[in-house]
Design a protein around this motif. Sequence first.
Motif, mmCIF file in Angstrom:
data_model
loop_
_atom_site.group_PDB
_atom_site.id
_atom_site.type_symbol
_atom_site.label_atom_id
_atom_site.label_comp_id
_atom_site.label_asym_id
_atom_site.label_seq_id
_atom_site.Cartn_x
_atom_site.Cartn_y
_atom_site.Cartn_z
ATOM 1 N N PHE A 72 13.598 -7.090 -0.246
ATOM 2 C CA PHE A 72 13.370 -5.856 -0.995
ATOM 3 C C PHE A 72 13.183 -6.109 -2.486
ATOM 4 O O PHE A 72 12.432 -5.376 -3.136
ATOM 5 N N GLN A 73 13.791 -7.141 -3.029
ATOM 6 C CA GLN A 73 13.521 -7.495 -4.427
ATOM 7 C C GLN A 73 12.063 -7.921 -4.586
ATOM 8 O O GLN A 73 11.398 -7.546 -5.558
ATOM 9 N N THR A 74 11.563 -8.688 -3.623
ATOM 10 C CA THR A 74 10.172 -9.121 -3.675
ATOM 11 C C THR A 74 9.232 -7.946 -3.464
ATOM 12 O O THR A 74 8.232 -7.808 -4.180
ATOM 13 N N VAL A 75 9.530 -7.080 -2.504
ATOM 14 C CA VAL A 75 8.703 -5.888 -2.288
ATOM 15 C C VAL A 75 8.648 -5.059 -3.565
ATOM 16 O O VAL A 75 7.567 -4.600 -3.972
ATOM 17 N N GLN A 76 9.780 -4.863 -4.208
ATOM 18 C CA GLN A 76 9.814 -4.079 -5.444
ATOM 19 C C GLN A 76 8.934 -4.724 -6.520
ATOM 20 O O GLN A 76 8.140 -4.035 -7.166
ATOM 21 N N ALA A 77 9.041 -6.026 -6.709
ATOM 22 C CA ALA A 77 8.255 -6.711 -7.736
ATOM 23 C C ALA A 77 6.762 -6.673 -7.420
ATOM 24 O O ALA A 77 5.935 -6.399 -8.305
ATOM 25 N N VAL A 78 6.402 -6.919 -6.162
ATOM 26 C CA VAL A 78 4.998 -6.895 -5.758
ATOM 27 C C VAL A 78 4.436 -5.476 -5.891
ATOM 28 O O VAL A 78 3.337 -5.278 -6.421
ATOM 29 N N ALA A 79 5.185 -4.479 -5.428
ATOM 30 C CA ALA A 79 4.726 -3.088 -5.520
ATOM 31 C C ALA A 79 4.568 -2.667 -6.979
ATOM 32 O O ALA A 79 3.591 -1.985 -7.326
ATOM 33 N N HIS A 80 5.468 -3.077 -7.828
ATOM 34 C CA HIS A 80 5.368 -2.749 -9.244
ATOM 35 C C HIS A 80 4.103 -3.366 -9.848
ATOM 36 O O HIS A 80 3.371 -2.703 -10.589
ATOM 37 N N ALA A 81 3.828 -4.626 -9.506
ATOM 38 C CA ALA A 81 2.619 -5.291 -10.013
ATOM 39 C C ALA A 81 1.353 -4.603 -9.517
ATOM 40 O O ALA A 81 0.407 -4.389 -10.285
ATOM 41 N N VAL A 82 1.325 -4.231 -8.238
ATOM 42 C CA VAL A 82 0.156 -3.538 -7.676
ATOM 43 C C VAL A 82 -0.007 -2.169 -8.337
ATOM 44 O O VAL A 82 -1.116 -1.786 -8.720
#
Length: 114
Positions: A72-82
Motif C-alpha cells: 500500500f505504500q507503493t500503491v500510494q506513491a505510484v498513484a500520487h505520481a500518476v
Amino acid sequence: MTSDLYSGSDFYCDVAIPHPERLDVVHEDELVLAYHHTRPFWEVHIAVVPKRHIASLSSVTAEDGADMRALFQTVQAVAHAVETEHGAAGVLTNLGNYQDSKHLHIHVYSGPRC
C-alpha cells in the motif's frame, strides 16, 4: 515475453517477479514490484504486486502485514505520481472470478481505456 503468451494461473510468480528485466519497471524493492502492465486496459496502467505470493485481498492474514504495508505504500506513491503527471488516477483490485491471475495485484491507472 508478454502476458499474451502466458497460459498459467499466476503470471506474477511465474514471470513478472522472477524476470523484472522483461518489464518496464516503475518500482522494485525486497517486497514489492510495480511495472507498466503488459496488456494495458488504460492509457497509463501500472500493476503493483507483493513479491511473496498472496492469493488475493480477501485471503490476507495477519502474517501478511509487512507485505501489505509495503504494497500500500507503493500503491500510494505510484498513484500520487500518476495523479500528479496525468491529473487523475484510479486504484483497483479484483477478487474471485474477476481476478485473472491468482496473485494479489493492484492496478493504478489513468486516461482512456485502450
